[in-house]
Design an enzyme around this catalytic site. Structure first.
Site, PDB file in Angstrom:
ATOM      1  CG  HIS A 195      33.188  26.516  32.807  1.00 27.69           C
ATOM      2  ND1 HIS A 195      33.263  27.985  33.131  1.00 27.69           N
ATOM      3  CD2 HIS A 195      32.083  26.645  32.011  1.00 27.69           C
ATOM      4  CE1 HIS A 195      32.420  28.696  32.640  1.00 27.69           C
ATOM      5  NE2 HIS A 195      31.588  27.827  31.717  1.00 27.69           N
ATOM      6  CB  CYS A 243      27.593  24.295  31.206  1.00 29.66           C
ATOM      7  SG  CYS A 243      28.153  23.668  29.759  1.00 29.66           S
TER       8      CYS A 243
HETATM    9  N1  NVA Z   1      32.641  22.515  27.251  1.00 27.97           N
HETATM   10  C1  NVA Z   1      32.200  23.623  26.781  1.00 27.97           C
HETATM   11  C2  NVA Z   1      31.680  24.610  27.606  1.00 27.97           C
HETATM   12  C3  NVA Z   1      30.910  25.538  27.455  1.00 27.97           C
HETATM   13  C4  NVA Z   1      30.314  26.768  28.235  1.00 27.97           C
HETATM   14  C5  NVA Z   1      33.377  24.603  25.799  1.00 27.97           C
HETATM   15  O1  NVA Z   1      34.597  24.641  26.344  1.00 27.97           O
HETATM   16  O2  NVA Z   1      32.913  24.728  24.757  1.00 27.97           O
HETATM   17  N1   CP Z   2      27.971  28.050  30.240  1.00 35.39           N
HETATM   18  C1   CP Z   2      28.762  29.057  29.785  1.00 35.39           C
HETATM   19  O1   CP Z   2      29.830  29.503  30.211  1.00 35.39           O
HETATM   20  O2   CP Z   2      28.138  29.602  28.582  1.00 35.39           O
HETATM   21  P1   CP Z   2      28.823  31.008  27.889  1.00 35.39           P
HETATM   22  O3   CP Z   2      29.611  30.107  27.186  1.00 35.39           O
HETATM   23  O4   CP Z   2      27.773  31.570  27.251  1.00 35.39           O
HETATM   24  O5   CP Z   2      29.560  31.921  28.656  1.00 35.39           O
END
Ligand code: NVA
Ligand code: CP
Length: 336
Positions: free
Chosen positions: A140, A277
């Protein structure tokens, strides 16, 4: 105009992971984001990319990433086309390769949020335009740009600052923090139970990268022992998108890694930041949190409501900085 600190040419470059960017390029993106943030705050228009078109591909849900890309593009004068999972043939009736070739003929850039990192790679390989990874199961990177801008705004520098991440040490955010810390010379400690330690190969690569910036990436099961002197304590959801059958297992593994006020005090830093996040499970105000509460009795998961709402919490600054950093990324890589 574009960036006044412009010395680095990123035109045409995709962002699949921050590993593909040099420390100078990462620094440049953060500086550029700070400039663009100031422009926006001053109300100075910067529609430098009128006539450009960007595709926003989302296989998974999103609030921040989608809105950040949409608003960033709008501020830059770029038209966006949103393509959700049910809008595309991608992976069902049409291969990623063919989809990429079509999109590359029509769009100047592509944002991709989905499951496979391989899909992001293939989009970049076959479209011929910059592809920005808006989250995959593995990485990410745009999140980490926003996180590091937020830390920089608060502490002035990144180099030498200690960041403690507690939670799922193998998820996309942890993987990207390792690379980001290595590129910026931070000291990152990933705290997790052994079962959720980062993959050995990813850890080793990040440690090698960190040698060039005098940063460090370490891993520990012993959360309390590494907190002292931390500038920021970071956590993420215990169960990422696509892993929803893992709640029970993760709760059992990660309960000792919950961020509480006691954890924050153990840093012995009055100004320590709490980072996440988002979205976060910090109370019972969501459907999933209510289900988890009913099944497992937990009212809060990775962070207590007290910490989430405390003076330490910079989670909404991180969220806002998604906009400015994503805008810098788009402007730098589409640059004429
Ligand atoms: N680790 C989380 C981050 C969300 C922004 C996911 O992948 O769901
Ligand atoms: N932090 C983040 O990526 O948030 P969303 O899943 O809302 O895009």
């Amino acid at each position: 105009m574009q960036s006044t600190t412009r010395k680095i040419n990123l035109k045409g470059k995709s962002l699949l992971t921050l590993a593909d960017y040099t420390p100078d390029e990462v620094r440049y993106l953060l500086d550029y984001a700070a400039e663009l943030k100031a422009l926006k705050k001053d109300g100075r228009p910067h529609r430098w990319f009128e006539g450009k078109n960007v595709a926003l591909l989302f296989e998974k849900g999103s609030t921040r990433t989608r809105c950040a890309f949409a608003v960033a593009c709008s501020d830059l004068g770029i038209h966006t086309e949103f393509l959700g999972k049910s809008d595309l043939h991608l992976g069902k009736k049409e291969s990623v390769e063919d989809t990429a070739k079509v999109l590359g003929r029509m769009f100047d850039g592509i944002e991709f949020r989905g499951y496979e990192q391989e899909s992001a790679k293939a989009l970049a390989e076959y479209s011929g335009v910059p592809v920005w990874n808006g989250l995959t199961d593995e990485y990410h990177p745009t999140q980490v740009l926003a996180d590091f801008l937020t830390i920089k705004e608060s502490t002035g520098t990144l180099k030498g600052k200690k960041l403690v991440y507690a939670g799922d040490g193998r998820n996309n955010v942890a993987n990207s923090l390792m690379i980001g810390a290595a590129k910026t010379g931070m000291d990152l400690c990933i705290c997790a139970p052994k079962e959720l330690f980062p993959e050995q190969e990813k850890l080793k690569k990040a440690q090698e990268m960190a040698q060039h910036t005098e940063g460090s990436i370490t891993v520990s099961e012993h959360f309390e022992e590494v907190l002292k002197g931390a500038s920021a304590v970071y956590t993420d959801v215990w169960v990422s998108m696509g892993e929803e059958d893992q709640f029970e297992k993760r709760i059992n593994l990660l309960k000792p890694y919950q961020i509480t006020m006691d954890v924050m005090r153990k840093t012995r830093n009055e100004d320590v930041l709490f980072m996440h996040c988002l979205p976060a499970f910090h109370n019972l105000e969501t459907e999933t949190a209510k289900e988890v509460h009913e099944k497992f009795g937990l009212e809060e998961m990775e962070v207590t409501d007290e910490v989430f709402r405390s003076k330490h919490s910079c989670v909404f600054d991180q969220a806002e900085n998604r906009l400015h950093t994503i805008k810098a990324l788009i402007a730098a890589t589409l640059e004429k």
